[in-house]
Design a protein around this motif. Structure first.
Motif, PDB file in Angstrom:
ATOM      1  N   THR A 109       0.830  -1.198   0.000  1.00 51.50           N
ATOM      2  CA  THR A 109       0.000   0.000   0.000  1.00 51.50           C
ATOM      3  C   THR A 109       0.867   1.252   0.000  1.00 51.50           C
ATOM      4  O   THR A 109       0.536   2.257  -0.635  1.00 51.50           O
ATOM      5  CB  THR A 109      -0.945   0.013   1.209  1.00 51.50           C
ATOM      6  N   GLY A 110       2.000   1.185   0.690  1.00 45.62           N
ATOM      7  CA  GLY A 110       2.897   2.333   0.755  1.00 45.62           C
ATOM      8  C   GLY A 110       3.488   2.719  -0.583  1.00 45.62           C
ATOM      9  O   GLY A 110       3.820   3.891  -0.806  1.00 45.62           O
ATOM     10  N   THR A 111       3.620   1.769  -1.489  1.00 41.84           N
ATOM     11  CA  THR A 111       4.193   2.079  -2.803  1.00 41.84           C
ATOM     12  C   THR A 111       3.133   2.271  -3.881  1.00 41.84           C
ATOM     13  O   THR A 111       3.380   2.931  -4.882  1.00 41.84           O
ATOM     14  CB  THR A 111       5.142   0.954  -3.268  1.00 41.84           C
ATOM     15  N   SER A 112       1.959   1.677  -3.684  1.00 41.72           N
ATOM     16  CA  SER A 112       0.946   1.705  -4.742  1.00 41.72           C
ATOM     17  C   SER A 112      -0.303   2.495  -4.383  1.00 41.72           C
ATOM     18  O   SER A 112      -1.082   2.867  -5.265  1.00 41.72           O
ATOM     19  CB  SER A 112       0.527   0.275  -5.085  1.00 41.72           C
ATOM     20  N   GLY A 113      -0.519   2.706  -3.088  1.00 41.15           N
ATOM     21  CA  GLY A 113      -1.756   3.338  -2.651  1.00 41.15           C
ATOM     22  C   GLY A 113      -2.952   2.418  -2.698  1.00 41.15           C
ATOM     23  O   GLY A 113      -4.087   2.835  -2.498  1.00 41.15           O
ATOM     24  N   LYS A 114      -2.712   1.121  -2.956  1.00 40.83           N
ATOM     25  CA  LYS A 114      -3.778   0.130  -3.065  1.00 40.83           C
ATOM     26  C   LYS A 114      -3.620  -0.942  -1.998  1.00 40.83           C
ATOM     27  O   LYS A 114      -2.545  -1.127  -1.440  1.00 40.83           O
ATOM     28  CB  LYS A 114      -3.758  -0.524  -4.453  1.00 40.83           C
ATOM     29  N   ARG A 115      -4.699  -1.664  -1.751  1.00 38.96           N
ATOM     30  CA  ARG A 115      -4.663  -2.818  -0.865  1.00 38.96           C
ATOM     31  C   ARG A 115      -4.838  -4.084  -1.707  1.00 38.96           C
ATOM     32  O   ARG A 115      -5.489  -4.059  -2.745  1.00 38.96           O
ATOM     33  CB  ARG A 115      -5.752  -2.745   0.207  1.00 38.96           C
ATOM     34  N   ARG A 116      -4.282  -5.170  -1.222  1.00 39.10           N
ATOM     35  CA  ARG A 116      -4.359  -6.427  -1.965  1.00 39.10           C
ATOM     36  C   ARG A 116      -4.293  -7.579  -0.979  1.00 39.10           C
ATOM     37  O   ARG A 116      -3.670  -7.473   0.080  1.00 39.10           O
ATOM     38  CB  ARG A 116      -3.206  -6.497  -2.969  1.00 39.10           C
ATOM     39  N   ASP A 117      -4.934  -8.674  -1.345  1.00 36.23           N
ATOM     40  CA  ASP A 117      -4.898  -9.873  -0.500  1.00 36.23           C
ATOM     41  C   ASP A 117      -3.586 -10.622  -0.729  1.00 36.23           C
ATOM     42  O   ASP A 117      -3.227 -10.918  -1.873  1.00 36.23           O
ATOM     43  CB  ASP A 117      -6.063 -10.792  -0.843  1.00 36.23           C
ATOM     44  N   PHE A 118      -2.881 -10.920   0.346  1.00 31.19           N
ATOM     45  CA  PHE A 118      -1.603 -11.620   0.237  1.00 31.19           C
ATOM     46  C   PHE A 118      -1.624 -12.937   1.018  1.00 31.19           C
ATOM     47  O   PHE A 118      -0.627 -13.329   1.610  1.00 31.19           O
ATOM     48  CB  PHE A 118      -0.464 -10.726   0.743  1.00 31.19           C
ATOM     49  N   THR A 119      -2.766 -13.604   1.008  1.00 29.87           N
ATOM     50  CA  THR A 119      -2.884 -14.872   1.734  1.00 29.87           C
ATOM     51  C   THR A 119      -1.843 -15.878   1.272  1.00 29.87           C
ATOM     52  O   THR A 119      -1.120 -16.474   2.079  1.00 29.87           O
ATOM     53  CB  THR A 119      -4.293 -15.468   1.557  1.00 29.87           C
ATOM     54  N   SER A 120      -1.742 -16.085  -0.025  1.00 26.26           N
ATOM     55  CA  SER A 120      -0.804 -17.072  -0.556  1.00 26.26           C
ATOM     56  C   SER A 120       0.641 -16.637  -0.343  1.00 26.26           C
ATOM     57  O   SER A 120       1.476 -17.414   0.136  1.00 26.26           O
ATOM     58  CB  SER A 120      -1.070 -17.297  -2.048  1.00 26.26           C
ATOM     59  N   LEU A 121       0.949 -15.412  -0.678  1.00 29.56           N
ATOM     60  CA  LEU A 121       2.325 -14.907  -0.525  1.00 29.56           C
ATOM     61  C   LEU A 121       2.787 -15.006   0.922  1.00 29.56           C
ATOM     62  O   LEU A 121       3.898 -15.473   1.206  1.00 29.56           O
ATOM     63  CB  LEU A 121       2.403 -13.471  -1.030  1.00 29.56           C
ATOM     64  N   ALA A 122       1.932 -14.558   1.857  1.00 25.23           N
ATOM     65  CA  ALA A 122       2.325 -14.561   3.269  1.00 25.23           C
ATOM     66  C   ALA A 122       2.528 -15.980   3.795  1.00 25.23           C
ATOM     67  O   ALA A 122       3.403 -16.224   4.626  1.00 25.23           O
ATOM     68  CB  ALA A 122       1.277 -13.831   4.108  1.00 25.23           C
ATOM     69  N   SER A 123       1.728 -16.929   3.309  1.00 26.77           N
ATOM     70  CA  SER A 123       1.906 -18.316   3.768  1.00 26.77           C
ATOM     71  C   SER A 123       3.250 -18.874   3.316  1.00 26.77           C
ATOM     72  O   SER A 123       3.911 -19.615   4.054  1.00 26.77           O
ATOM     73  CB  SER A 123       0.763 -19.206   3.258  1.00 26.77           C
ATOM     74  N   LYS A 124       3.670 -18.523   2.110  1.00 22.31           N
ATOM     75  CA  LYS A 124       4.951 -19.012   1.591  1.00 22.31           C
ATOM     76  C   LYS A 124       6.113 -18.360   2.328  1.00 22.31           C
ATOM     77  O   LYS A 124       7.102 -19.024   2.665  1.00 22.31           O
ATOM     78  CB  LYS A 124       5.017 -18.770   0.088  1.00 22.31           C
ATOM     79  N   ALA A 125       6.000 -17.058   2.591  1.00 23.00           N
ATOM     80  CA  ALA A 125       7.046 -16.380   3.356  1.00 23.00           C
ATOM     81  C   ALA A 125       7.105 -16.913   4.794  1.00 23.00           C
ATOM     82  O   ALA A 125       8.192 -17.067   5.360  1.00 23.00           O
ATOM     83  CB  ALA A 125       6.791 -14.874   3.361  1.00 23.00           C
ATOM     84  N   LEU A 126       5.932 -17.214   5.367  1.00 30.24           N
ATOM     85  CA  LEU A 126       5.904 -17.746   6.732  1.00 30.24           C
ATOM     86  C   LEU A 126       6.525 -19.137   6.781  1.00 30.24           C
ATOM     87  O   LEU A 126       7.189 -19.488   7.761  1.00 30.24           O
ATOM     88  CB  LEU A 126       4.465 -17.780   7.249  1.00 30.24           C
ATOM     89  N   TRP A 127       6.318 -19.938   5.728  1.00 33.21           N
ATOM     90  CA  TRP A 127       6.961 -21.259   5.693  1.00 33.21           C
ATOM     91  C   TRP A 127       8.472 -21.126   5.723  1.00 33.21           C
ATOM     92  O   TRP A 127       9.161 -21.898   6.403  1.00 33.21           O
ATOM     93  CB  TRP A 127       6.538 -22.041   4.448  1.00 33.21           C
ATOM     94  N   LEU A 128       9.028 -20.142   5.023  1.00 29.56           N
ATOM     95  CA  LEU A 128      10.479 -19.939   5.058  1.00 29.56           C
ATOM     96  C   LEU A 128      10.965 -19.635   6.471  1.00 29.56           C
ATOM     97  O   LEU A 128      12.077 -20.005   6.842  1.00 29.56           O
ATOM     98  CB  LEU A 128      10.874 -18.791   4.116  1.00 29.56           C
ATOM     99  N   CYS A 129      10.121 -18.967   7.242  1.00 29.70           N
ATOM    100  CA  CYS A 129      10.491 -18.626   8.623  1.00 29.70           C
ATOM    101  C   CYS A 129      10.365 -19.822   9.558  1.00 29.70           C
ATOM    102  O   CYS A 129      11.157 -19.971  10.492  1.00 29.70           O
ATOM    103  CB  CYS A 129       9.615 -17.488   9.137  1.00 29.70           C
ATOM    104  N   TYR A 130       9.365 -20.678   9.304  1.00 26.61           N
ATOM    105  CA  TYR A 130       9.100 -21.834  10.171  1.00 26.61           C
ATOM    106  C   TYR A 130       8.802 -23.054   9.293  1.00 26.61           C
ATOM    107  O   TYR A 130       7.657 -23.519   9.209  1.00 26.61           O
ATOM    108  CB  TYR A 130       7.927 -21.534  11.109  1.00 26.61           C
ATOM    109  N   PRO A 131       9.817 -23.578   8.626  1.00 28.47           N
ATOM    110  CA  PRO A 131       9.596 -24.610   7.601  1.00 28.47           C
ATOM    111  C   PRO A 131       9.171 -25.971   8.125  1.00 28.47           C
ATOM    112  O   PRO A 131       8.745 -26.820   7.339  1.00 28.47           O
ATOM    113  CB  PRO A 131      10.956 -24.701   6.900  1.00 28.47           C
ATOM    114  N   ALA A 132       9.266 -26.187   9.424  1.00 32.60           N
ATOM    115  CA  ALA A 132       8.898 -27.502   9.964  1.00 32.60           C
ATOM    116  C   ALA A 132       7.426 -27.610  10.323  1.00 32.60           C
ATOM    117  O   ALA A 132       6.951 -28.705  10.632  1.00 32.60           O
ATOM    118  CB  ALA A 132       9.754 -27.823  11.192  1.00 32.60           C
ATOM    119  N   SER A 133       6.687 -26.490  10.261  1.00 32.28           N
ATOM    120  CA  SER A 133       5.316 -26.562  10.774  1.00 32.28           C
ATOM    121  C   SER A 133       4.270 -25.813   9.966  1.00 32.28           C
ATOM    122  O   SER A 133       3.068 -26.020  10.203  1.00 32.28           O
ATOM    123  CB  SER A 133       5.282 -26.020  12.215  1.00 32.28           C
TER     124      SER A 133
END
Length: 216
Positions: A109-133
């Protein structure tokens, strides 16, 4: 009339488990991406994470400034997180996902002024942080879960619940129910059994009749 053969979840796991492992062993870029998130001194970590996320097609429709802002925000969140945080319950996983998705939305939003759903993106980034669970949210995997929960006596959450929370609820219920069968799949040098289940579901949910050796 001939009897219709029943295919059990145990059979699906046993049949597709070796292929799921093969798929994951081909994904050599997971290692650098995991290191980029885990180690703040990792070389070229922003570009490594950016390319990894690009490979999962989660940046479609987002320009380069937006992508760079999201990657930087994910790494900042990863650097501040508790690496020993217990993400073994639906509540804990979804709470962390909400936090990280909020960071991604704010950065975009800070770069585009828009909002967007990041359900899939955030889940993949979260897996990188906690790949065992952490399970990765994907449309193919979600499709498989929609079908399987209707035949495997698994109660879904109310529709009003957030999308990823509903997804994790079903995913974990099935993972725990068939954990013994999953444990029978030899992992070799691959360390993350949750990803085996992810890819099995991904293969089941693919909108094709044949099995291609790729993950997307």
């Amino acid at each position: 009339m001939a009897a219709v053969p029943m295919i059990s979840m145990e059979t699906i796991i046993s049949q597709l488990g070796p292929q799921a492992l093969h798929e994951l062993e081909q994904v050599e870029f997971d290692g650098p991406a995991l290191l980029a998130v885990r180690d703040s001194t990792a070389p070229d970590r922003n570009n490594v994470l950016r390319q990894w996320l690009l490979s999962y097609n989660v940046f479609q429709g987002i320009d380069n400034p937006g992508r760079d802002a999201i990657v930087a925000a994910i790494l900042q969140w990863a650097d501040r997180r508790d690496p020993e945080r217990d993400l073994t319950t639906v509540e804990a996983i979804t709470e962390a996902h909400v936090e990280l998705m909020g960071v991604c939305i704010e950065a975009y939003t800070g770069t585009s002024g828009k909002r967007r759903d990041f359900t899939s993106l955030a889940s993949k980034a979260l897996w990188l942080c906690y790949p065992a669970s952490v399970p990765l949210y994907d449309s193919f995997t979600q499709c498989a879960l929609w079908v399987l929960c209707k035949f495997l006596d698994t109660d879904p959450l109310p529709r009003a619940e957030p999308q990823y929370r509903q997804f994790v609820h079903i995913w974990k219920a099935l993972y725990q129910r068939y954990e013994n069968t999953l444990d029978e799949i030899p992992l070799g040098n691959y360390p993350y059994r949750v990803r085996i289940f992810d890819i099995i579901l991904w293969l089941v949910g693919k909108p094709r009749y044949d099995w291609e050796h790729q993950v997307g």
